[in-house]
Design a protein around this motif. Structure first.
Motif, mmCIF file in Angstrom:
data_model
loop_
_atom_site.group_PDB
_atom_site.id
_atom_site.type_symbol
_atom_site.label_atom_id
_atom_site.label_comp_id
_atom_site.label_asym_id
_atom_site.label_seq_id
_atom_site.Cartn_x
_atom_site.Cartn_y
_atom_site.Cartn_z
ATOM 1 N N THR A 140 0.825 -1.194 0.000
ATOM 2 C CA THR A 140 0.000 0.000 0.000
ATOM 3 C C THR A 140 0.867 1.254 0.000
ATOM 4 O O THR A 140 2.071 1.191 -0.229
ATOM 5 C CB THR A 140 -0.965 -0.038 1.214
ATOM 6 N N ARG A 141 0.224 2.370 0.247
ATOM 7 C CA ARG A 141 0.908 3.680 0.287
ATOM 8 C C ARG A 141 0.731 4.296 1.670
ATOM 9 O O ARG A 141 0.054 3.727 2.518
ATOM 10 C CB ARG A 141 0.269 4.605 -0.758
ATOM 11 N N ILE A 142 1.268 5.507 1.840
ATOM 12 C CA ILE A 142 1.147 6.156 3.147
ATOM 13 C C ILE A 142 -0.184 6.914 3.277
ATOM 14 O O ILE A 142 -0.407 7.612 4.265
ATOM 15 C CB ILE A 142 2.333 7.100 3.436
ATOM 16 N N ILE A 166 3.733 -6.127 5.394
ATOM 17 C CA ILE A 166 3.187 -4.910 4.781
ATOM 18 C C ILE A 166 4.322 -4.224 4.029
ATOM 19 O O ILE A 166 5.380 -3.949 4.609
ATOM 20 C CB ILE A 166 2.599 -3.942 5.845
ATOM 21 N N TRP A 167 4.104 -3.969 2.748
ATOM 22 C CA TRP A 167 5.071 -3.258 1.912
ATOM 23 C C TRP A 167 4.531 -1.859 1.737
ATOM 24 O O TRP A 167 3.413 -1.689 1.244
ATOM 25 C CB TRP A 167 5.222 -3.938 0.556
ATOM 26 N N VAL A 168 5.295 -0.880 2.135
ATOM 27 C CA VAL A 168 4.756 0.485 2.105
ATOM 28 C C VAL A 168 5.526 1.353 1.114
ATOM 29 O O VAL A 168 6.734 1.569 1.274
ATOM 30 C CB VAL A 168 4.821 1.155 3.496
ATOM 31 N N HIS A 169 4.818 1.821 0.111
ATOM 32 C CA HIS A 169 5.370 2.830 -0.792
ATOM 33 C C HIS A 169 5.197 4.179 -0.082
ATOM 34 O O HIS A 169 4.064 4.592 0.195
ATOM 35 C CB HIS A 169 4.586 2.772 -2.123
ATOM 36 N N GLY A 170 6.326 4.828 0.198
ATOM 37 C CA GLY A 170 6.283 6.031 1.042
ATOM 38 C C GLY A 170 5.796 7.297 0.346
ATOM 39 O O GLY A 170 6.320 8.383 0.612
ATOM 40 N N ARG A 171 4.851 7.132 -0.555
ATOM 41 C CA ARG A 171 4.209 8.308 -1.175
ATOM 42 C C ARG A 171 2.700 8.140 -1.071
ATOM 43 O O ARG A 171 2.189 7.029 -0.898
ATOM 44 C CB ARG A 171 4.586 8.433 -2.666
ATOM 45 N N ASN A 201 9.423 1.127 0.421
ATOM 46 C CA ASN A 201 9.547 1.218 -1.032
ATOM 47 C C ASN A 201 9.402 2.681 -1.448
ATOM 48 O O ASN A 201 8.702 3.449 -0.810
ATOM 49 C CB ASN A 201 8.446 0.330 -1.664
ATOM 50 N N GLY A 202 10.111 3.027 -2.516
ATOM 51 C CA GLY A 202 10.003 4.370 -3.083
ATOM 52 C C GLY A 202 11.349 5.044 -3.225
ATOM 53 O O GLY A 202 12.089 5.202 -2.246
ATOM 54 N N GLY A 203 11.704 5.366 -4.479
ATOM 55 C CA GLY A 203 12.847 6.225 -4.760
ATOM 56 C C GLY A 203 14.218 5.623 -4.524
ATOM 57 O O GLY A 203 15.192 6.376 -4.481
#
Ligand SMILES: Cc1cc2nc3c(=O)[nH]c(=O)nc-3n(C[C@H](O)[C@H](O)[C@H](O)COP(=O)(O)O)c2cc1C
Length: 350
Positions: A140-142, A166-171, A201-203
């Motif tokens: 998911t995302r933040i 939980i995999w978190v895309h930090g956007r 996850n992210g960037g």
């Protein structure tokens, strides 16, 4: 450290996962563990029109640590898709996507759309968790926007009761795939949920960048910077000869997967299952393709391959002319021809 090749539609297919695993096995850091994902698949498509989506779960015996990622919004459809996949295919896990920002997917309340009614989504997760025996995770995302971040944090604490990871895309959904990545959110979530595997996850641009930003998390998950760049999963820097070999192996393997899938789907019966390839079969076809023993002039993979190829060539000197020729190279033989010419011109032993 878990090194996760993020799920990417149109990218993390069977061929790319096999390639990444081979490179990881050769050059990965000794304490690292590789995790792989399918491209996401519509659960609704799987239930109602499987031949249209089932290529997304093509998998060999070699990339067996792959997690199958699905998306949809309707509990019954999700559950029937999950139970069928569990019965027929031996995935290491099944994951629900709750972060895709595509307007088409949002419109039917799937992907990031699941974050709009968080109570309903918790009910869906609970119901799935009660039925599934394979490890169940979510990505998911933040949040939907800056205003939703606290609510999303609280929601994930509740959601953690139903998933292993939980995999978190930090956007946020509003940021889509660009902009600042809020790693503090992900680090704080891990502090609150020490028993749940939490991956950020992210960037992430390089392997080292991932390590530098891993903080208290259980692993790293590069995405956009991993396209045509499997070295991001390892500390190894490849030579031009290794880059050439990787490109040709990947292109040939992708073409072999295309041929295998065409055959498998022609005899596919949803009441049974999709015949999955073995690595030995795929590598045998790959070898035949590379030695020109098979006519693959009609294969579509060389065109699909361009999205990886432009990335493989990043940073290689004098590749401007080659890049101009790529759009004209529409079949396997023409593409291999211009690549050989380029790498030989660089003095690479091929
Ligand atoms: C081409 C592309 C396809 C993607 N497909 C998926 C997908 O199928 N499932 C998913 O959970 N995320 C998908 N994503 C999102 C990525 O997994 C990742 O969360 C996002 O790109 C942020 O990481 P990055 O900044 O390293 O790219 C996709 C991203 C890209 C660029």
């Amino acid at each position: 450290m878990k090194i996760c090749l993020a799920p990417m539609d149109g990218v993390t297919d069977c061929a790319y996962r096999i390639l990444c695993k081979k490179i990881f096995e050769q050059h990965g850091a000794p304490d690292d563990e590789l995790m792989l994902w399918t491209e996401f698949m519509s659960a609704d498509g799987y239930v109602h029109n499987p031949p249209g989506v089932i290529k997304h779960i093509q998998r060999s015996d070699y990339d067996h640590e792959t997690i199958a990622q699905i998306f949809w919004w309707n509990t019954d459809t999700l559950i029937s898709c999950i139970l069928d996949i569990e019965k027929k295919y031996d995935f290491a896990g099944i994951e629900l996507n709750m972060g895709c920002p595509s307007p088409k997917i949002m419109k039917c309340a799937a992907g990031s759309g699941m974050l709009k009614d968080k109570q309903k989504t918790l009910d869906i997760l609970k119901e799935i968790a009660g039925k599934i025996s394979t490890p169940f995770s979510l990505k998911t995302r933040i949040g939907l926007s800056q205003d939703d971040i606290q609510e999303q944090f609280d929601f994930l604490i509740q959601a953690s009761k139903y998933v292993t990871t939980i995999w978190v895309h930090g956007r946020t959904y509003k940021q889509s795939h660009a902009g600042e990545v809020r790693r503090d959110f992900i680090y704080d979530l891990k502090k609150e949920l020490p028993e749940t595997i939490i991956i950020g996850n992210g960037g992430l641009r390089t392997y080292q960048d991932g390590l530098d930003k891993s903080g208290n998390l259980d692993g790293i998950m590069p995405a956009q910077w991993a396209i045509g760049n499997p070295r991001i999963l390892t500390p190894h820097t490849p030579s031009p000869a290794e880059v050439y070999e990787t490109i040709i192996y990947h292109l040939s393997l992708m073409t072999a997967c295309e041929l295998q899938f065409k055959q498998a789907v022609a005899s596919y019966d949803h009441s049974i299952w999709l015949k999955q390839p073995t690595l030995a079969q795929l590598e045998d076809t790959t070898q035949q393709i590379r030695s020109w023993a098979l006519d693959v002039s009609q294969a579509h993979s060389p065109i699909e391959f361009r999205k990886y190829l432009f990335r493989y060539l990043l940073g290689l000197p004098n590749s401007k002319d080659l890049k101009k020729k790529i759009p004209q190279a529409r079949d396997y033989a023409s593409l291999v021809g211009i690549l050989e010419e380029f790498f030989e011109g660089m003095g690479t032993q091929i």
